[in-house]
Design a protein around this motif. Structure first.
Motif, PDB file in Angstrom:
ATOM      1  N   PRO A  91      -4.588   5.290   3.410  1.00 34.90           N
ATOM      2  CA  PRO A  91      -4.483   3.684   3.546  1.00 34.90           C
ATOM      3  C   PRO A  91      -5.488   3.569   4.206  1.00 34.90           C
ATOM      4  O   PRO A  91      -5.427   1.779   4.217  1.00 34.90           O
ATOM      5  CB  PRO A  91      -2.704   3.715   4.767  1.00 34.90           C
ATOM      6  N   ASP A  92      -6.427   3.638   5.600  1.00 33.46           N
ATOM      7  CA  ASP A  92      -7.304   2.705   5.801  1.00 33.46           C
ATOM      8  C   ASP A  92      -8.383   2.508   4.357  1.00 33.46           C
ATOM      9  O   ASP A  92      -9.329   1.448   5.003  1.00 33.46           O
ATOM     10  CB  ASP A  92      -7.738   3.311   6.843  1.00 33.46           C
ATOM     11  N   ASN A  94      -9.399   0.464   1.597  1.00 37.09           N
ATOM     12  CA  ASN A  94      -9.009  -0.533   0.199  1.00 37.09           C
ATOM     13  C   ASN A  94     -10.378  -0.258  -0.556  1.00 37.09           C
ATOM     14  O   ASN A  94     -11.346   0.356  -0.238  1.00 37.09           O
ATOM     15  CB  ASN A  94      -9.970  -1.677   0.785  1.00 37.09           C
ATOM     16  N   ARG A 133       2.079   0.398   0.756  1.00 34.85           N
ATOM     17  CA  ARG A 133       0.669   1.482   1.254  1.00 34.85           C
ATOM     18  C   ARG A 133       0.009   0.948   0.701  1.00 34.85           C
ATOM     19  O   ARG A 133      -2.117   1.339   0.375  1.00 34.85           O
ATOM     20  CB  ARG A 133      -0.008   2.876   1.810  1.00 34.85           C
ATOM     21  N   PRO A 136      -1.161  -4.131  -0.738  1.00 33.48           N
ATOM     22  CA  PRO A 136      -1.551  -4.319  -0.476  1.00 33.48           C
ATOM     23  C   PRO A 136      -3.582  -4.264  -0.280  1.00 33.48           C
ATOM     24  O   PRO A 136      -4.465  -5.145   0.435  1.00 33.48           O
ATOM     25  CB  PRO A 136      -1.339  -4.414   1.510  1.00 33.48           C
ATOM     26  N   ARG A 137      -3.596  -2.965   0.003  1.00 38.16           N
ATOM     27  CA  ARG A 137      -5.693  -2.610  -0.208  1.00 38.16           C
ATOM     28  C   ARG A 137      -5.946  -2.325  -1.697  1.00 38.16           C
ATOM     29  O   ARG A 137      -6.924  -1.702  -2.051  1.00 38.16           O
ATOM     30  CB  ARG A 137      -5.411  -1.173   0.469  1.00 38.16           C
ATOM     31  N   LEU A 138      -5.310  -2.621  -2.705  1.00 39.98           N
ATOM     32  CA  LEU A 138      -5.709  -2.537  -4.281  1.00 39.98           C
ATOM     33  C   LEU A 138      -5.990  -3.836  -4.844  1.00 39.98           C
ATOM     34  O   LEU A 138      -5.390  -4.825  -4.589  1.00 39.98           O
ATOM     35  CB  LEU A 138      -4.569  -1.638  -5.590  1.00 39.98           C
ATOM     36  N   PHE A 139      -7.520  -4.231  -4.835  1.00 39.37           N
ATOM     37  CA  PHE A 139      -8.081  -5.505  -5.625  1.00 39.37           C
ATOM     38  C   PHE A 139      -8.835  -4.978  -6.382  1.00 39.37           C
ATOM     39  O   PHE A 139      -9.241  -4.633  -7.306  1.00 39.37           O
ATOM     40  CB  PHE A 139      -8.564  -6.605  -4.583  1.00 39.37           C
ATOM     41  N   GLN A 173      -2.167  -7.211  -6.951  1.00 39.94           N
ATOM     42  CA  GLN A 173      -4.058  -7.948  -6.555  1.00 39.94           C
ATOM     43  C   GLN A 173      -4.855  -8.011  -7.124  1.00 39.94           C
ATOM     44  O   GLN A 173      -6.101  -7.584  -7.456  1.00 39.94           O
ATOM     45  CB  GLN A 173      -3.909  -7.779  -5.198  1.00 39.94           C
TER      46      GLN A 173
END
Length: 180
Positions: A91-92, A94, A133, A136-139, A173
């Protein structure tokens, strides 16, 4: 260009809304061995619609085996060299694809994360994991409208296939922007 193509895209959306996607996807690729119907559609469309645009914007398809190798390599590096036992599922970590196109890289990242959770007997947490999790961290960043739309479609279909339905507050995202 958008004004010229907009009526055709609207018509295509109407057709796809009435299509039996499960039946279409069931046999897709058996003759041609093409894995991804979305990419197949887009590549064929762009090659016919605007080869000059394709060249000027640097739109090139990375073969799926190459993408899978890169994703697996990054996952391995995260586990073995960066002390992240869950690799891409950590989860840390990105994930950013600055030229996402139709999101083939993000697609295989999501698949790798799902497989990791299953391997660690955490498949039952998938719903909560995606919402809290993963999203929010997939761009992804994309310059062109058509692949941007296809990226959203492709990732939405993948999440649905893996058992997650996007809620009204969920957002993939992938952004329409120039990464440079």
């Amino acid at each position: 260009d958008n004004e010229v193509i907009a009526p055709y895209l609207d018509e295509l959306v109407k057709l796809l809304n009435h299509a039996d996607m499960a039946a279409i996807l069931q046999d897709f690729g058996k003759r041609t061995k093409t894995e991804d119907p979305v990419v197949h559609f887009y590549e064929t469309f762009l090659a016919a619609y605007s080869p000059k645009l394709r060249e000027s914007r640097g739109v090139y398809y990375t073969p799926e085996p190459a993408v899978q190798f890169i994703v697996a390599s990054v996952d391995w590096l995260l586990r073995e060299r960066f002390n992240r036992p869950l690799g891409l599922a950590d989860p840390d970590v990105n994930v950013l694809d600055p030229a996402t196109g139709t999101s083939t890289f993000l697609y295989f990242v999501v698949r790798a994360i799902h497989q990791t959770l299953l391997a660690h007997k955490q498949g039952g947490t998938w719903q909560q994991y995606v919402r809290e999790r993963l999203l929010p961290r997939l761009f992804g960043f994309e310059l062109l409208m058509a692949p941007y739309v296809i990226a959203h479609l492709k990732l939405s279909l993948l999440l649905q296939e893996l058992g997650y339905t996007l809620g009204k507050d969920d957002r993939i995202q992938v952004f329409l922007t120039n990464a440079l």
